[in-house]
Design a protein around this motif. Structure first.
Motif, PDB file in Angstrom:
ATOM      1  N   ALA A  72       1.339  14.117  -1.218  1.00 47.70           N
ATOM      2  CA  ALA A  72       0.572  12.868  -1.213  1.00 47.70           C
ATOM      3  C   ALA A  72      -0.151  12.674  -2.539  1.00 47.70           C
ATOM      4  O   ALA A  72      -0.159  11.575  -3.100  1.00 47.70           O
ATOM      5  N   VAL A  73      -0.730  13.760  -3.061  1.00 47.54           N
ATOM      6  CA  VAL A  73      -1.455  13.681  -4.335  1.00 47.54           C
ATOM      7  C   VAL A  73      -0.500  13.339  -5.476  1.00 47.54           C
ATOM      8  O   VAL A  73      -0.833  12.527  -6.351  1.00 47.54           O
ATOM      9  N   LYS A  74       0.674  13.899  -5.472  1.00 49.56           N
ATOM     10  CA  LYS A  74       1.657  13.580  -6.514  1.00 49.56           C
ATOM     11  C   LYS A  74       2.044  12.102  -6.455  1.00 49.56           C
ATOM     12  O   LYS A  74       2.192  11.450  -7.491  1.00 49.56           O
ATOM     13  N   ARG A  75       2.199  11.565  -5.262  1.00 46.73           N
ATOM     14  CA  ARG A  75       2.530  10.148  -5.120  1.00 46.73           C
ATOM     15  C   ARG A  75       1.364   9.279  -5.585  1.00 46.73           C
ATOM     16  O   ARG A  75       1.556   8.259  -6.244  1.00 46.73           O
ATOM     17  N   MET A  76       0.134   9.673  -5.232  1.00 45.10           N
ATOM     18  CA  MET A  76      -1.050   8.933  -5.676  1.00 45.10           C
ATOM     19  C   MET A  76      -1.140   8.955  -7.202  1.00 45.10           C
ATOM     20  O   MET A  76      -1.374   7.919  -7.827  1.00 45.10           O
ATOM     21  N   ALA A  77      -0.939  10.120  -7.782  1.00 45.42           N
ATOM     22  CA  ALA A  77      -1.026  10.255  -9.238  1.00 45.42           C
ATOM     23  C   ALA A  77       0.065   9.432  -9.929  1.00 45.42           C
ATOM     24  O   ALA A  77      -0.179   8.801 -10.963  1.00 45.42           O
ATOM     25  N   GLY A  78       1.250   9.423  -9.342  1.00 43.56           N
ATOM     26  CA  GLY A  78       2.361   8.670  -9.925  1.00 43.56           C
ATOM     27  C   GLY A  78       2.098   7.172  -9.978  1.00 43.56           C
ATOM     28  O   GLY A  78       2.586   6.474 -10.868  1.00 43.56           O
ATOM     29  N   LYS A  79       1.324   6.675  -9.056  1.00 43.56           N
ATOM     30  CA  LYS A  79       1.003   5.241  -9.004  1.00 43.56           C
ATOM     31  C   LYS A  79      -0.394   4.944  -9.566  1.00 43.56           C
ATOM     32  O   LYS A  79      -0.797   3.795  -9.631  1.00 43.56           O
TER      33      LYS A  79
ATOM     34  N   PRO B   4       0.828  -1.216   0.000  1.00 42.86           N
ATOM     35  CA  PRO B   4       0.000   0.000   0.000  1.00 42.86           C
ATOM     36  C   PRO B   4       0.860   1.264   0.000  1.00 42.86           C
ATOM     37  O   PRO B   4       1.955   1.301   0.569  1.00 42.86           O
ATOM     38  N   LEU B   5       0.340   2.276  -0.628  1.00 45.34           N
ATOM     39  CA  LEU B   5       0.978   3.586  -0.647  1.00 45.34           C
ATOM     40  C   LEU B   5       0.709   4.247   0.702  1.00 45.34           C
ATOM     41  O   LEU B   5      -0.441   4.313   1.139  1.00 45.34           O
TER      42      LEU B   5
ATOM     43  N   SER C  14      -6.100   6.378  -3.355  1.00 41.09           N
ATOM     44  CA  SER C  14      -5.987   6.654  -1.929  1.00 41.09           C
ATOM     45  C   SER C  14      -4.553   6.453  -1.464  1.00 41.09           C
ATOM     46  O   SER C  14      -3.737   5.844  -2.158  1.00 41.09           O
ATOM     47  N   ILE C  15      -4.298   6.979  -0.268  1.00 39.71           N
ATOM     48  CA  ILE C  15      -3.012   6.785   0.387  1.00 39.71           C
ATOM     49  C   ILE C  15      -3.310   6.625   1.881  1.00 39.71           C
ATOM     50  O   ILE C  15      -4.176   7.308   2.415  1.00 39.71           O
ATOM     51  N   VAL C  16      -2.605   5.703   2.522  1.00 33.91           N
ATOM     52  CA  VAL C  16      -2.859   5.403   3.937  1.00 33.91           C
ATOM     53  C   VAL C  16      -1.881   6.203   4.792  1.00 33.91           C
ATOM     54  O   VAL C  16      -0.669   6.134   4.582  1.00 33.91           O
ATOM     55  N   ALA C  17      -2.409   6.958   5.751  1.00 29.30           N
ATOM     56  CA  ALA C  17      -1.567   7.699   6.699  1.00 29.30           C
ATOM     57  C   ALA C  17      -1.214   6.753   7.839  1.00 29.30           C
ATOM     58  O   ALA C  17      -2.101   6.169   8.477  1.00 29.30           O
ATOM     59  N   VAL C  18       0.080   6.569   8.068  1.00 29.15           N
ATOM     60  CA  VAL C  18       0.556   5.643   9.104  1.00 29.15           C
ATOM     61  C   VAL C  18       1.588   6.333   9.991  1.00 29.15           C
ATOM     62  O   VAL C  18       2.180   7.336   9.617  1.00 29.15           O
ATOM     63  N   ASP C  19       1.806   5.727  11.174  1.00 27.41           N
ATOM     64  CA  ASP C  19       2.885   6.198  12.036  1.00 27.41           C
ATOM     65  C   ASP C  19       4.165   5.436  11.671  1.00 27.41           C
ATOM     66  O   ASP C  19       4.169   4.640  10.721  1.00 27.41           O
TER      67      ASP C  19
ATOM     68  N   LEU D  72      -6.496   8.892   3.169  1.00 26.94           N
ATOM     69  CA  LEU D  72      -6.795  10.032   2.299  1.00 26.94           C
ATOM     70  C   LEU D  72      -7.236   9.492   0.956  1.00 26.94           C
ATOM     71  O   LEU D  72      -6.494   8.768   0.292  1.00 26.94           O
ATOM     72  N   THR D  73      -8.470   9.829   0.566  1.00 29.43           N
ATOM     73  CA  THR D  73      -9.025   9.351  -0.695  1.00 29.43           C
ATOM     74  C   THR D  73      -9.267  10.530  -1.636  1.00 29.43           C
ATOM     75  O   THR D  73      -9.244  11.694  -1.224  1.00 29.43           O
ATOM     76  N   GLU D  74      -9.557  10.202  -2.872  1.00 25.92           N
ATOM     77  CA  GLU D  74      -9.906  11.235  -3.841  1.00 25.92           C
ATOM     78  C   GLU D  74     -11.125  12.031  -3.356  1.00 25.92           C
ATOM     79  O   GLU D  74     -11.186  13.248  -3.540  1.00 25.92           O
ATOM     80  N   ARG D  75     -12.053  11.359  -2.725  1.00 26.23           N
ATOM     81  CA  ARG D  75     -13.251  12.036  -2.215  1.00 26.23           C
ATOM     82  C   ARG D  75     -12.880  13.036  -1.117  1.00 26.23           C
ATOM     83  O   ARG D  75     -13.416  14.147  -1.069  1.00 26.23           O
ATOM     84  N   ASP D  76     -11.959  12.655  -0.212  1.00 27.15           N
ATOM     85  CA  ASP D  76     -11.499  13.583   0.830  1.00 27.15           C
ATOM     86  C   ASP D  76     -10.887  14.829   0.188  1.00 27.15           C
ATOM     87  O   ASP D  76     -11.136  15.955   0.642  1.00 27.15           O
ATOM     88  N   ILE D  77     -10.102  14.615  -0.843  1.00 34.90           N
ATOM     89  CA  ILE D  77      -9.442  15.732  -1.528  1.00 34.90           C
ATOM     90  C   ILE D  77     -10.481  16.662  -2.151  1.00 34.90           C
ATOM     91  O   ILE D  77     -10.382  17.886  -2.029  1.00 34.90           O
TER      92      ILE D  77
END
Length: 171
Positions: free
Chosen positions: A27-34, A15-16, A38-43, A52-57
């Motif tokens: 984050a959006v650039k990384r999502m677009a590149g792949k 997962p990204l 969505s991208i998962v926020a982790v510790d 973070l999803t496209e809908r959140d954006i």
């Protein structure tokens, strides 16, 4: 069948992920590149903090005229995220996702660390052959072995002709 028992589960890409303090633009650039939605926020230990999803954006960034270079992922991400364990039943989660109207399901291990992410589309594509098999068995049980493709096509053709004639008579 457990999520981890599907052959496709082992081939899912990692997962990204990002940190909630990262800027949305990055984050959006990384999502677009792949080409991910969505991208998962982790510790630092790979525990899920949000998604973070496209809908959140669209809803929390674009619609509110926020600057993606000055807004952090944590400010607009969905914080309360449903997660599944890799040993959970696949069909149960397909039903839950459908009923609760969410499309992405992070999968965690026994230590609650992110290991994969499954989408509703993944679950449907994984279960589609099984559903078709069940339909075939039901049709055989209902109609017997006499139900063949030519007979099905003849039935559909006959039904179509009847409908066309009925519509012509009504008009």
């Amino acid at each position: 069948m457990k999520i981890s028992e599907r052959a496709e589960y082992a081939t899912k890409p990692i997962p990204l992920t990002c940190n909630p303090g990262d800027m949305v633009i990055d984050a959006v650039k990384r999502m677009a590149g792949k080409n991910y939605g969505s991208i998962v926020a982790v510790d630092d230990d790979q525990h899920i903090l949000g998604l973070l999803t496209e809908r959140d954006i669209m809803k929390r960034l674009v619609a509110e005229n926020r600057d993606p270079a000055k807004t952090t992922v944590g400010e607009i991400m969905t914080g309360s995220v449903r997660t599944a364990n890799e040993n959970d039943e696949l069909i149960d989660w397909l039903r839950i996702m459908s009923n609760e109207r969410f499309r992405r399901l992070p999968i965690v291990d026994s230590d609650n660390k992110l290991v994969s992410i499954m989408t509703q589309g993944d679950f449907v594509s994984y279960t589609w052959p099984e559903l078709m098999g069940q339909m075939k068995n039901l049709a055989k049980a209902t109609f017997g072995e006499s139900l063949t493709l030519p007979r099905i096509l003849a039935g559909v053709l006959a039904y179509s002709v009847v409908i066309i004639i009925a519509v012509g008579l009504i008009s």
